[in-house]
Design a protein around this motif. Structure first.
Motif, short mmCIF file in Angstrom:
data_model
loop_
_atom_site.label_atom_id
_atom_site.label_comp_id
_atom_site.label_asym_id
_atom_site.label_seq_id
_atom_site.Cartn_x
_atom_site.Cartn_y
_atom_site.Cartn_z
N ILE A 94 -4.69 -14.05 -9.82
CA ILE A 94 -5.60 -13.55 -8.78
C ILE A 94 -7.04 -13.94 -9.09
N ALA A 95 -7.41 -13.89 -10.38
CA ALA A 95 -8.80 -14.15 -10.75
C ALA A 95 -8.84 -15.14 -11.91
N ALA A 126 0.89 -6.44 -8.71
CA ALA A 126 -0.11 -7.16 -7.92
C ALA A 126 -1.31 -6.27 -7.63
N GLU A 127 -1.05 -4.99 -7.32
CA GLU A 127 -2.14 -4.06 -7.01
C GLU A 127 -3.00 -3.80 -8.26
N ALA A 171 -3.41 -5.89 -10.68
CA ALA A 171 -4.17 -7.12 -10.93
C ALA A 171 -5.39 -7.17 -10.01
N THR A 172 -5.20 -6.81 -8.74
CA THR A 172 -6.32 -6.83 -7.79
C THR A 172 -7.39 -5.83 -8.21
N ALA A 173 -6.94 -4.66 -8.67
CA ALA A 173 -7.91 -3.63 -9.08
C ALA A 173 -8.66 -4.08 -10.33
N ALA A 219 -9.22 -6.98 -11.33
CA ALA A 219 -10.08 -8.14 -11.05
C ALA A 219 -11.47 -7.70 -10.59
N LEU A 220 -11.66 -6.42 -10.31
CA LEU A 220 -12.99 -5.92 -9.94
C LEU A 220 -13.89 -5.79 -11.16
N PRO A 223 -3.23 1.88 -9.52
CA PRO A 223 -4.20 0.91 -9.01
C PRO A 223 -5.32 1.54 -8.19
N ARG A 228 -9.27 1.18 -9.01
CA ARG A 228 -10.22 0.67 -8.00
C ARG A 228 -11.38 1.64 -7.84
N VAL A 239 -3.06 -11.05 -13.31
CA VAL A 239 -4.53 -11.01 -13.21
C VAL A 239 -5.08 -12.43 -13.20
#
Ligand code: EPU
Length: 706
Positions: free
Chosen positions: A337-338, A297-298, A300-302, A304-305, A253, A257, A334
């Motif tokens: 989160i988004a 989760a990490e 997915a957050t990455a 989502a950028l 992740p 990012r 993903v």
């Protein structure tokens, strides 16, 4: 370590009694008596090692090296034996072999939690790194910007690289390919130019230059100005005005990012002021089920950028699938989160992955294929396909221009005309070239040119009996919807001449006005004369050819002729002469010659309409999807197989009439085809009857799909 015990090569070696050792074990053995520079850490060690090797080569410092990847320049070997007793090697922490090394100098690019398959707890990983540092006979270099490194190496007096610290430096400028650095602290040079981009690569460069200095090499300022880069690190596979495609090895992740952050900056920098910056489309293949499960989760957050995400199945790298580690689960994370981010994933369907990406990319996009598995192969295939598609685009553009030159200004000609809205099912893609000829001469010119070019031509009527494939139609699609084809000309003898473009509904209405009976059954068929002739459309016990006397048609070579009904081969939902030729119009003879009472005709039409409303669905559909088998009813058979309400995606077997597939919103052609396939199998199982589709699959053939 990624090669499992069941690999045929390992099995063969063991069977012959050969020793089987891991990379790290061999590397520790061959570097034992050399002055080892160990480049390790969580993210960027291959690039840092490559930068260090390039700096040493430029300084003519003959240290040996072992890179854990390949240089992007294939002429540079990833390993060399060296002549001065030094060896630079990338040391991998993932499998525990790190414990075998005792370096002269250690570079820790950064620390982050990874490899949950080998280390049960982050602390175990940290101990592995700290022990390496403790065994290091000379300096340990750590990143000024990594808090974990400070904590883990506390008390070992490490040297620091970064924006401050012993080896300090920062970005001073940029050219198209290079970053310019100003250097301070213990660096002997005060500037460097390096052919990399991104903050993480600035840090990697400082680490490499600091290590080179500590080894006693003295690289010149421009030593890294033509750094070849490492294979699969932001490697540009394609770039033109429309699209940039690159490949990157990021599989953690933090790396994703950093990568997306760097790409975002690059995209923004090359966008002129006031213009919309291009999108970043990330095609990602998760690497290892254990890592995907641990960091879902990490990830997915990455991800989502990005502006759009396409997922491939997780690459196991020797692991078996495990709960939490699949791409389906990552897709879910993903979306959570988004919710607004477009995420595309089709399990176990690589061709679908690529075609989704072709459809999902547009001018100005930067497309990054990301991952440490075999996604690079997909990237190369995708680029090849894209080049082929571009070539085809150019050919279609050329054809459209040529046609434009031979038709009158009234004829409409377009490229990539969306066809879904021109059909009653409302699915499918675009026509490569679409034409609405305004007269016979223009139609003739189009047909003749297209046939000469050996390009397929297909006619589109009212679109009530066709399915348009999602990828669109690789053909010139012709619609006779221009007003000049909508002729209704009653003759004094009671017959009537109708143009191919006339809607059946209008034919009925105009017939009533002219006091002509016998066309009532056509009222509810959502087609035009051309389509009804081609399919011998029928309803309420009547058939199109019941009322036909003559058909005027144009052959594929552009000749016009008139055929009497007796010269034509017509049967259920089929007219042989019109599978190739184009119907231009027909002379119709109503079944009852004597003018009937207006009111009687209207009542008949109302009765048919009511019956249709009661027995057929209102949602978008393509009419009956299967032909009725001789002496039987497809609707009844499908109903008896219990398939009413059966659904795939947005396509559903109508609950009103089972021989209709309705579009419940957002259906794709693929959904409809999959449902057709399922219905056929189930009806075959339950009744032994093989249903044949009635609806035409445009630009394709059912045999290829069923
Ligand atoms: N039936 C069921 N369940 C169903 C649907 C029908 O049991 O879900 C039974 C009906 O009760 C009836 C028999 O099947 O006993 C035949 O049904 P229907 O009268 O609706 O006629 P169809 O044969 O299914 C044909 C045409 C239609 C046309 C109607 C009305 C074909 C494939 N279909 O349907 O044409 O509108 O007659 O005349 O020939 C089309 O071709 O696109 C089309 C809609």
């Amino acid at each position: 370590s990624a090669i499992g015990a069941s690999h045929p090569m390992i099995r063969a070696a063991r069977a012959r009694g050969f020793p089987v050792v891991r990379r790290g074990e061999v590397l520790a053995e061959v570097t034992r008596d050399l002055r080892l520079v160990a480049v390790c850490g969580s993210h960027g060690k291959t690039t840092t090692t490559a930068l260090l090797i390039a700096a040493l080569r430029a300084a003519e410092f003959p240290a040996g090296y072992v890179l854990g990847g390949l240089f992007a320049d294939e002429t540079l070997a990833p390993a060399w034996v060296g002549t001065n007793g030094w060896v630079v090697a990338e040391i991998d922490e993932s499998d525990g072999t790190i414990a075998r090394f005792s370096p002269a100098l250690t570079v820790v690019v950064n620390l982050d939690w990874d490899h949950p398959d080998h280390y049960r707890h982050p602390r175990d990983l940290e101990v592995a790194f700290r022990s390496l540092a403790e065994r290091t006979r000379g300096p340990v270099l750590i990143s000024e910007h990594c808090d974990d490194s400070f904590r883990v190496f506390e008390g070992l007096a490490p040297l620091r690289f970064g924006s401050s610290g012993e080896f300090s430096g920062e970005r001073a400028g940029e050219t198209a390919d290079c970053t310019l650095l100003s250097l301070g602290g213990r660096f002997r040079k005060c500037a460097a130019t390096v052919r990399v981009k991104g903050d993480f690569n600035v840090a990697n460069t400082l680490a490499a230059l600091a290590a080179a200095e500590l080894m006693g090499a003295n690289p010149v300022e421009g030593a890294l100005a033509d750094f070849p880069g490492v294979w699969r690190r932001q490697s540009v596979l394609w770039a033109d005005d429309a699209l940039t495609v690159l490949e990157d090895y990021a599989h953690h992740p933090a790396e994703i990012r950093a990568l997306i952050g760097s790409l975002r900056r690059q995209v923004q920098e090359r966008t002129p002021a006031g213009a919309d910056a291009g999108r970043i489309v990330v095609a990602f293949q998760p690497h290892r089920f254990s890592r995907t499960a641990q960091f879902k989760a990490e990830f997915a957050t990455a991800l989502a950028l990005a502006d759009s995400v396409h997922l491939l199945d997780t690459y196991g790298a020797g692991e078996s699938p495990m709960p939490g580690g699949t791409s389906a689960e990552l897709e879910g994370a993903v979306r959570q989160i988004a919710p607004l981010l477009p995420v595309h994933y089709r399990p176990d369907d690589r061709a679908g992955f690529r075609s989704g990406l072709h459809r999902g990319s547009r001018r100005g996009d930067l497309i990054a294929f990301v991952g440490a598995g075999d996604i690079g192969e997909e990237a190369r295939l995708w680029v090849e396909e894209m080049q082929r598609l571009l070539e085809q685009e150019r050919r279609w553009d050329g054809l459209a221009r040529m046609l434009q030159a031979v038709v009158s200004a009234e004829t409409m000609l377009t490229r990539e005309e969306s066809l879904a809205e021109k059909t009653t099912m409302r699915v499918g893609g675009a026509a490569r070239v679409y034409a609405e000829p305004a007269n016979i001469e223009d139609l003739q010119a189009i047909v003749r040119h297209v046939v000469k070019e050996a390009v397929p031509v297909v006619m589109l009527g009212r679109g009530s009996n066709v399915l348009i494939p999602d990828k669109g139609v690789d053909a010139v699609v012709i619609s006779l919807s221009h007003a000049s084809w909508q002729i209704f000309e009653p003759r004094p003898d009671g017959r009537v001449w109708v143009g191919a473009g006339l809607r059946l509904k209008n034919l009925c209405g105009l017939a009533i006005k002219s006091g002509l009976a016998g066309f009532e059954f056509l009222e509810g068929i959502p087609g035009n004369v051309g389509g009804a002739l081609r399919m011998n459309a029928g309803a309420m016990g009547g058939w199109m050819f019941d009322v036909v006397e003559e058909v005027r048609l144009m052959t594929r070579t552009g000749e016009i002729c008139t055929l009497r009904k007796s010269e034509m081969h017509v049967d259920y939902r089929h007219c042989a002469e019109l599978t190739e030729a184009v119907a231009l119009g027909a002379l119709l003879k109503p079944s009852r010659a004597s003018p009937a009472d207006d009111q009687v005709i209207k009542r008949q039409i109302d009765t048919y309409r009511d019956k249709r409303h009661q027995t057929q669905p209102r949602e978008p559909s393509a009419g009956c999807i299967f032909k009725n088998p001789p002496g039987n009813s497809a609707g009844r058979l499908i109903d008896q197989a219990g398939l009413k309400g059966e659904r795939i995606g947005g396509a559903e077997v109508s609950t009103v009439h089972a021989n209709f597939i309705v579009n419940r919103g957002g259906a794709s052609c693929a959904d409809v085809i999959a449902l057709v396939r399922r219905i056929r199998v189930r009806v075959q199982e339950s009744s032994g009857v093989t249903l044949e589709p009635e609806v035409l699959l445009y630009g394709s053939e059912w045999v290829r799909e069923l």
